[in-house]
Design a protein around this motif. Structure first.
Motif, PDB file in Angstrom:
ATOM      1  N   GLN A  83       0.808  -1.217   0.000  1.00 36.29           N
ATOM      2  CA  GLN A  83       0.000   0.000   0.000  1.00 36.29           C
ATOM      3  C   GLN A  83       0.840   1.265   0.000  1.00 36.29           C
ATOM      4  O   GLN A  83       0.310   2.355  -0.069  1.00 36.29           O
TER       5      GLN A  83
ATOM      6  N   PRO B 191       8.791   0.301  -3.537  1.00 37.31           N
ATOM      7  CA  PRO B 191       9.880   0.274  -2.550  1.00 37.31           C
ATOM      8  C   PRO B 191      11.274   0.447  -3.128  1.00 37.31           C
ATOM      9  O   PRO B 191      12.196   0.712  -2.375  1.00 37.31           O
ATOM     10  N   MET B 192      11.468   0.303  -4.434  1.00 40.33           N
ATOM     11  CA  MET B 192      12.822   0.444  -4.966  1.00 40.33           C
ATOM     12  C   MET B 192      13.130   1.881  -5.373  1.00 40.33           C
ATOM     13  O   MET B 192      14.241   2.181  -5.789  1.00 40.33           O
TER      14      MET B 192
ATOM     15  N   THR C  33      13.186   3.186   3.729  1.00 37.28           N
ATOM     16  CA  THR C  33      13.007   1.795   4.161  1.00 37.28           C
ATOM     17  C   THR C  33      12.987   1.676   5.676  1.00 37.28           C
ATOM     18  O   THR C  33      12.156   0.972   6.234  1.00 37.28           O
ATOM     19  N   VAL C  34      13.917   2.370   6.336  1.00 34.08           N
ATOM     20  CA  VAL C  34      14.024   2.212   7.785  1.00 34.08           C
ATOM     21  C   VAL C  34      12.767   2.764   8.471  1.00 34.08           C
ATOM     22  O   VAL C  34      12.231   2.145   9.391  1.00 34.08           O
TER      23      VAL C  34
ATOM     24  N   TYR D 150       9.760   2.993   7.171  1.00 31.43           N
ATOM     25  CA  TYR D 150       8.668   2.068   6.898  1.00 31.43           C
ATOM     26  C   TYR D 150       8.764   0.839   7.784  1.00 31.43           C
ATOM     27  O   TYR D 150       7.780   0.367   8.357  1.00 31.43           O
ATOM     28  N   CYS D 151      10.012   0.348   7.892  1.00 31.93           N
ATOM     29  CA  CYS D 151      10.242  -0.870   8.660  1.00 31.93           C
ATOM     30  C   CYS D 151       9.937  -0.653  10.135  1.00 31.93           C
ATOM     31  O   CYS D 151       9.293  -1.485  10.781  1.00 31.93           O
ATOM     32  N   ASN D 152      10.361   0.493  10.677  1.00 34.31           N
ATOM     33  CA  ASN D 152      10.078   0.770  12.090  1.00 34.31           C
ATOM     34  C   ASN D 152       8.588   0.964  12.329  1.00 34.31           C
ATOM     35  O   ASN D 152       8.080   0.646  13.402  1.00 34.31           O
TER      36      ASN D 152
ATOM     37  N   THR E  15       6.145  -0.517  10.529  1.00 35.29           N
ATOM     38  CA  THR E  15       5.377  -1.736  10.279  1.00 35.29           C
ATOM     39  C   THR E  15       5.789  -2.894  11.166  1.00 35.29           C
ATOM     40  O   THR E  15       4.947  -3.628  11.668  1.00 35.29           O
ATOM     41  N   HIS E  16       7.108  -3.084  11.323  1.00 40.54           N
ATOM     42  CA  HIS E  16       7.595  -4.239  12.071  1.00 40.54           C
ATOM     43  C   HIS E  16       8.225  -3.754  13.363  1.00 40.54           C
ATOM     44  O   HIS E  16       9.308  -3.181  13.343  1.00 40.54           O
ATOM     45  N   PRO E  17       7.572  -3.965  14.498  1.00 38.97           N
ATOM     46  CA  PRO E  17       8.119  -3.453  15.755  1.00 38.97           C
ATOM     47  C   PRO E  17       9.376  -4.201  16.184  1.00 38.97           C
ATOM     48  O   PRO E  17       9.569  -5.366  15.842  1.00 38.97           O
ATOM     49  N   GLU E  18      10.215  -3.483  16.932  1.00 37.34           N
ATOM     50  CA  GLU E  18      11.432  -4.084  17.484  1.00 37.34           C
ATOM     51  C   GLU E  18      11.076  -4.958  18.680  1.00 37.34           C
ATOM     52  O   GLU E  18      10.040  -4.781  19.306  1.00 37.34           O
ATOM     53  N   ARG E  19      11.976  -5.864  19.009  1.00 36.59           N
ATOM     54  CA  ARG E  19      11.819  -6.574  20.278  1.00 36.59           C
ATOM     55  C   ARG E  19      12.185  -5.628  21.409  1.00 36.59           C
ATOM     56  O   ARG E  19      13.213  -4.938  21.334  1.00 36.59           O
TER      57      ARG E  19
ATOM     58  N   ARG F 194      15.916  -3.900  22.878  1.00 34.21           N
ATOM     59  CA  ARG F 194      16.988  -3.761  21.891  1.00 34.21           C
ATOM     60  C   ARG F 194      17.331  -2.282  21.741  1.00 34.21           C
ATOM     61  O   ARG F 194      16.471  -1.455  21.469  1.00 34.21           O
TER      62      ARG F 194
ATOM     63  N   HIS G 271      21.666  -1.718  16.698  1.00 31.75           N
ATOM     64  CA  HIS G 271      21.743  -2.816  15.745  1.00 31.75           C
ATOM     65  C   HIS G 271      23.173  -3.276  15.484  1.00 31.75           C
ATOM     66  O   HIS G 271      23.392  -4.158  14.678  1.00 31.75           O
TER      67      HIS G 271
ATOM     68  N   TRP H  67      17.211  -6.465   9.787  1.00 32.64           N
ATOM     69  CA  TRP H  67      16.401  -5.650  10.693  1.00 32.64           C
ATOM     70  C   TRP H  67      15.810  -4.438   9.999  1.00 32.64           C
ATOM     71  O   TRP H  67      14.792  -3.906  10.427  1.00 32.64           O
ATOM     72  N   ASP H  68      16.441  -3.950   8.898  1.00 30.69           N
ATOM     73  CA  ASP H  68      15.904  -2.766   8.231  1.00 30.69           C
ATOM     74  C   ASP H  68      15.285  -3.110   6.883  1.00 30.69           C
ATOM     75  O   ASP H  68      15.201  -2.259   6.016  1.00 30.69           O
ATOM     76  N   SER H  69      14.849  -4.344   6.720  1.00 31.47           N
ATOM     77  CA  SER H  69      14.231  -4.715   5.447  1.00 31.47           C
ATOM     78  C   SER H  69      12.742  -4.396   5.486  1.00 31.47           C
ATOM     79  O   SER H  69      12.102  -4.537   6.521  1.00 31.47           O
TER      80      SER H  69
ATOM     81  N   LYS I 117      10.367  -8.904  12.180  1.00 36.67           N
ATOM     82  CA  LYS I 117      11.508  -8.912  13.094  1.00 36.67           C
ATOM     83  C   LYS I 117      11.295  -9.835  14.283  1.00 36.67           C
ATOM     84  O   LYS I 117      12.199 -10.535  14.692  1.00 36.67           O
ATOM     85  N   VAL I 118      10.107  -9.794  14.863  1.00 36.07           N
ATOM     86  CA  VAL I 118       9.854 -10.544  16.088  1.00 36.07           C
ATOM     87  C   VAL I 118       8.834 -11.637  15.765  1.00 36.07           C
ATOM     88  O   VAL I 118       7.662 -11.360  15.548  1.00 36.07           O
TER      89      VAL I 118
ATOM     90  N   TYR J  70       3.559 -13.295  16.041  1.00 37.60           N
ATOM     91  CA  TYR J  70       2.663 -13.875  15.047  1.00 37.60           C
ATOM     92  C   TYR J  70       2.415 -15.360  15.266  1.00 37.60           C
ATOM     93  O   TYR J  70       1.424 -15.894  14.800  1.00 37.60           O
TER      94      TYR J  70
END
Lengths: 193, 221
Positions: A148, A152-153, A159-160, A162-164, A166-170, A173, A176, B145-147, B152-153, B157
């Motif tokens: 959506q 992405p290219m 990217t970072v 978007y990634c932060n 959408t995909h949460p960190e553990r 942490r 990196h 981690w930055d893809s 990541k976790v 899920y």
């Protein structure tokens, strides 16, 4: 069909001299850069790409579309499309490059010359947002599912961020760089040993 | 089901099969009580405990790994299953179909596109089932981690029973991980699948956040 063979060498021993002089005779003086003896780069205006590729495909040994990809020149506000055309009988490749506008990214499809261009163009549409009118499967999801965001290219896609988002960190942490964690546990010396 | 008869303690049909060792969650609903929360029928506790222990011992000794390689870690499963590190020494074997498997090895990075297939396969596996997460990508994203398209976790899920660290872990590390998993199963503590069913809504919410074209059913098999 021209008689291309390895005996048609220029003074430097490059076998591509013959095809370059043919292209210059027929289509005008494009900038040519011989990157390797068997890899020649041509910078072509966008309007000449279809006549040039059709001629290569039908009347020369350069019959194979090896690759079709794009380069994002963000600062110049342009995409560069690279068609890698190979002559299997001569083992020479031509990199035919055109520039298209980045805002209204659109290029002519070469699907009619090479059927496999359909897949490349589908991928370029998805990853870079370059539209190829007339090519089948434009806009059909290829690699990404349910994407959506912007393609992405493209280089202005963060990217970072978007990634932060959408995909949460553990939790817990902090960084990196594994050197910090390893150094904390074993000492920096232990890491370097 | 008949009521427990103290005169016929050998009659196993009277036992509630959800019984597990003390302090653990119930295991493997079978027979007429296939659903969660059903059938806590009081019966001879010591015998139940003994039967549950035996069952868990059987389960720990017959692990069937689903043939599903998600990332580069799948390359470690070949030496593990073939003669050098021979996993069949430990009663571990492969299973081609999720319907016949009970261990899912998430081998390495997991893209959101694969996550959807993984969830689908995981839910088709019969209970009880266990998940082994292999490599640092499943723990915190690892080198990806930055893809933009890898998660990541993993345990947001899916429930994970054993994590194996490393990039890549060698087959010996995998065997050690399986050893932990077997001990947990014998103790009745490897209840990730149960946790998944109990907290299905929470898992579904997390899954739907990353899988934007959701077309899986909301229930679990």
């Amino acid at each position: 069909m021209f008689d291309f063979n390895h005996s048609n060498l220029d003074e430097n021993g490059n076998p591509g001299a013959e095809i370059v002089s043919r292209i210059h005779d027929r289509f005008g003086n494009f900038p040519v850069h011989v990157q390797k003896p068997d890899l020649i780069r041509l910078n072509v205006p966008q309007t000449d790409i279809i006549p040039l590729l059709s001629w290569l495909r039908t009347e020369t040994p350069f019959v194979q579309l090896t690759h079709l990809t794009a380069i994002d020149w963000l600062e110049e506000d342009e995409f560069e499309l690279v068609y890698l055309i190979t002559a299997p009988s001569l083992c020479i490749s031509l990199m035919v490059c055109i520039r298209v506008n980045r805002e209204k990214a659109e290029a002519e499809s070469v699907f009619n010359l090479w059927l496999q261009a359909e897949t490349y163009e589908q991928e370029l549409h998805e990853m870079f947002g370059i539209h190829f009118p007339g090519s089948p499967r434009q806009g059909v999801p290829f690699i990404l599912e349910g994407w959506q965001d912007m393609p992405p290219m493209r280089r202005d896609f963060d990217t970072v961020e978007y990634c932060n988002r959408t995909h949460p960190e553990r939790p817990g942490r902090e960084h990196h760089d594994s050197r910090i964690y390893v150094g904390r546990k074993f000492g920096e010396k232990g890491y370097l040993k | 089901m008949r009521k427990f008869d103290p005169d016929r303690p050998w009659d196993l049909t009277t036992l509630p099969t959800t019984m597990a060792p003390k302090g653990s969650k119930p295991h493997a609903p079978t027979d007429d009580r296939c659903f969660l929360g059903a059938g806590d029928v009081p019966a001879a506790p010591k015998l139940q405990e003994a039967v549950a222990t035996i069952k868990n011992w059987f389960r720990a000794s017959s692990l069937n790994v689903l043939a599903f390689g998600t990332g580069c870690g799948a390359i470690e499963l070949r030496p593990l299953s073939t003669s050098r590190f021979d996993m069949s020494r430990f009663g571990i074997s492969g299973a081609p179909s999720p319907r016949q498997a009970n261990v899912f090895i998430i081998s390495g990075y997991l893209s959101t596109k694969t996550l959807k297939r993984v969830i689908r396969s995981y839910e088709q596996m019969p209970n009880p089932k266990w998940v082994v997460a292999l490599g640092s990508c499943t723990i915190n994203g690892g080198m990806y981690w930055d893809s933009y398209n890898t998660i990541k976790v993993l345990d947001l899920y899916m429930p994970v029973d054993v994590y194996i660290t490393g990039c890549m872990p060698r087959p010996e590390a995998l065997i050690a991980g399986f050893d932990y998993l077997m001990q947990d199963i014998k103790k009745g503590e490897a209840n990730g699948w149960h946790h998944y069913l109990e907290n299905l809504e929470w898992y579904r919410d997390n899954q739907k956040k990353v899988i934007t074209d959701w077309d899986l059913p909301n229930y679990s098999w």
